[in-house]
Design an enzyme around this catalytic site. Sequence first.
Site, PDB file in Angstrom:
ATOM      1  N   GLU A  93       0.817  -1.209   0.000  1.00 30.52           N
ATOM      2  CA  GLU A  93       0.000   0.000   0.000  1.00 30.52           C
ATOM      3  C   GLU A  93       0.853   1.262   0.000  1.00 30.52           C
ATOM      4  O   GLU A  93       0.560   2.220  -0.707  1.00 30.52           O
ATOM      5  CB  GLU A  93      -0.849  -0.031   1.272  1.00 30.52           C
ATOM      6  CG  GLU A  93      -2.102   0.774   1.214  1.00 30.52           C
ATOM      7  CD  GLU A  93      -2.962   0.456   2.447  1.00 30.52           C
ATOM      8  OE1 GLU A  93      -3.340  -0.725   2.613  1.00 30.52           O
ATOM      9  OE2 GLU A  93      -3.223   1.371   3.236  1.00 30.52           O
ATOM     10  N   ASP A  94       1.916   1.253   0.789  1.00 30.09           N
ATOM     11  CA  ASP A  94       2.624   2.507   1.074  1.00 30.09           C
ATOM     12  C   ASP A  94       4.001   2.631   0.434  1.00 30.09           C
ATOM     13  O   ASP A  94       4.643   3.661   0.568  1.00 30.09           O
ATOM     14  CB  ASP A  94       2.818   2.665   2.595  1.00 30.09           C
ATOM     15  CG  ASP A  94       1.498   2.746   3.333  1.00 30.09           C
ATOM     16  OD1 ASP A  94       0.490   3.082   2.682  1.00 30.09           O
ATOM     17  OD2 ASP A  94       1.479   2.467   4.541  1.00 30.09           O
TER      18      ASP A  94
END
Length: 677
Positions: A93-94
């Site tokens: 996600e990051d």
Amino acid sequence: MQLRFIPQTVFKPKSSQEQSLENLLEKIQKKSSRAERALVRKAYYLAEDAHKFQKRLSGEPYITHPLAVAHLLADLDMDHEAICAGLLHDVLEDTAITRDYLEKEFGPTITQIVDGVTKISVLKSKGSETAQANNIRKIILATVQDARVLIVKLADKLHNLRTLSFHTPEKVKRIAQEALEIYAPLAGRLGIYKIKAEMEDLCLYYLKPEEYQKIKAAIAEKKANRDERVNKIIEILQDKLREEKIKAKLEGRSKHFYSIYKKIYEQKKDLDEIYDLTGVRVLVDSVQDCYAVLGIVHTLWNPIPNRFKDYISVPKSNGYQSLHTTVVGPEGKFLEVQIRTFRMHQICEYGIAAHWAYKEKENNLKSLQEQFRLLQNIATVQEEGGDAHEFMEELKTNLSVEDEVYVFSPKGEIFSLPAGSTVLDFAFRIHTELGLKCAGAKVQDRLISIRTPLKSGDQVTILTSPHVQPSPNWLRFLKTPQARAKLRAYFRRNEPTEAKIEEKKVETKSTKTIESLPRKSKIKKACEPIVEFYGETNLPHRLARCCNPQPGDAIIGFITRQHHLSVHKKHCPALKALTLSSENISRLVSVHWRGENQEAVLLIEGEDRPQIYLDLVRTLAEAGANIIEAKAETSHDGKISDTFRIEFDSEAHLEGIIVALKQIPGVSAVKMLSPDA
Ligand code: MN
């Protein structure tokens, strides 16, 4: 110290300094191979590197978060794959790490778990509710394939909740609200009460700070007093268990804040009422010991009727197993006792995660699919173009029901019922006529009685009989309001017709009795004013004029010198006067209104042997006898005399129960005592 404002929690939160890769590896040392630990190490270094330019709001390096999540998973005894996924849960996600890269380095299983917890990126314009709905839907569908997806997500959410205080107040409220409505109930569905309880306490702390502090202060005030009482009880019980050579671990039990909050603010109970209730838990090695301890507890203190629950013979739908009983403890205070094996206790706290620890994945998958079938249905239907708001509402409604069981019809249709629903509830749910003629059911080739509670996954074939007569008794064990309403409607239909009532009214107008009858007599009318004496209903009898007993009154029979049965109210003064002589006392017989609930007290005698108490309780449960009270006594020469007060449906039912008890090895006699004793 970053973890400010942390309420008293179930997991003892450790400061981030204590949580290192090294002590994570130490935690899993015993149950992992060298290669598995190497993979955990590799996951840590990849995560640390991928997040190296990120910081948490607290100012700490970002890696402290995935590391804390991995520690939570290790505390739950999860396997190395879940722990790797915990370390890597935010990299897709990051960071710049791709799914392909993860799969190449860590294999498909770990990658799938990480992918399952990764949020779907949604265009901002679609709104936050759509994003939330999509993510939760994705987690539910992935969880059906692998429960570790949800377990990792829960650990992630829990750590976020512990460190929420760095966000704006609005965001804190929003996150806590979501956790309380969705993640805590999902933890409950998996039976992971340890996470559920801490999440709820944290949410209460953020959402209702005043109430939280009030409860905290009140508990602190009562603590010393309560601890002293609990310790005394534990001492008494421990001594007795040692005497009987039963190895057991005893502990005091306290309720978590949120459950106290719910009782005070939703059920409007008094804090004293909740907290004075002392709880003790007894952990033993074997099921056999559980029942032995139960017997000992019941000989030390008097049990309270109707408070005995055998969740060992009949586990809850999420796998919970334990014996519960409430007794009158020292100083006349109620004492709640839970008795279970160490293994059951682990499942009570860790739920599905405990199965993972024991590598029972097969077992696991089956119960998971049962638990999630309905959620999966909601998620799948909604995937085919449903409205996000609708999905969230349906999900919340479904999750807000604390406990549900999912059972199947013979055709494989799924039905959800409140936990504790019986065979009869299910019969009424399918069709009113089926309920009214229900004689029992077949579940996985086993015959069970109409009052047996159903379990998730049961495939239930309702058996009917034209001889079945609906009884007001049924209202005592029907759980669902729908079934109760259908049964009540039946009784109304079968009341004397309007014309007959008119006739009666004319007859009795002068005395006004019809008008003055209380409303509840509507149901009572269904129990005819016929008394029953050992199954015999045609015996000549009359209702005593001195006390004029009405259906529903507690009654007792007296055999007159003319060999008539005269029926009195149990506490009739005239009868009392009559039975002052011992000769007359022997003329008293036990009678009851036909169709009313029947109770019997059985005294079981025999030779003591391991498991005999277990066999007795199981046999009673399987025969559909509702145990109201139980008492166990063992003499020094190894003879048992156990008494059970039970409820039964009919004389034939009681006979069947007695026959079954007599077949238990070691039982030499089953005697009926007067239920009034
Ligand atoms: Mn995270």
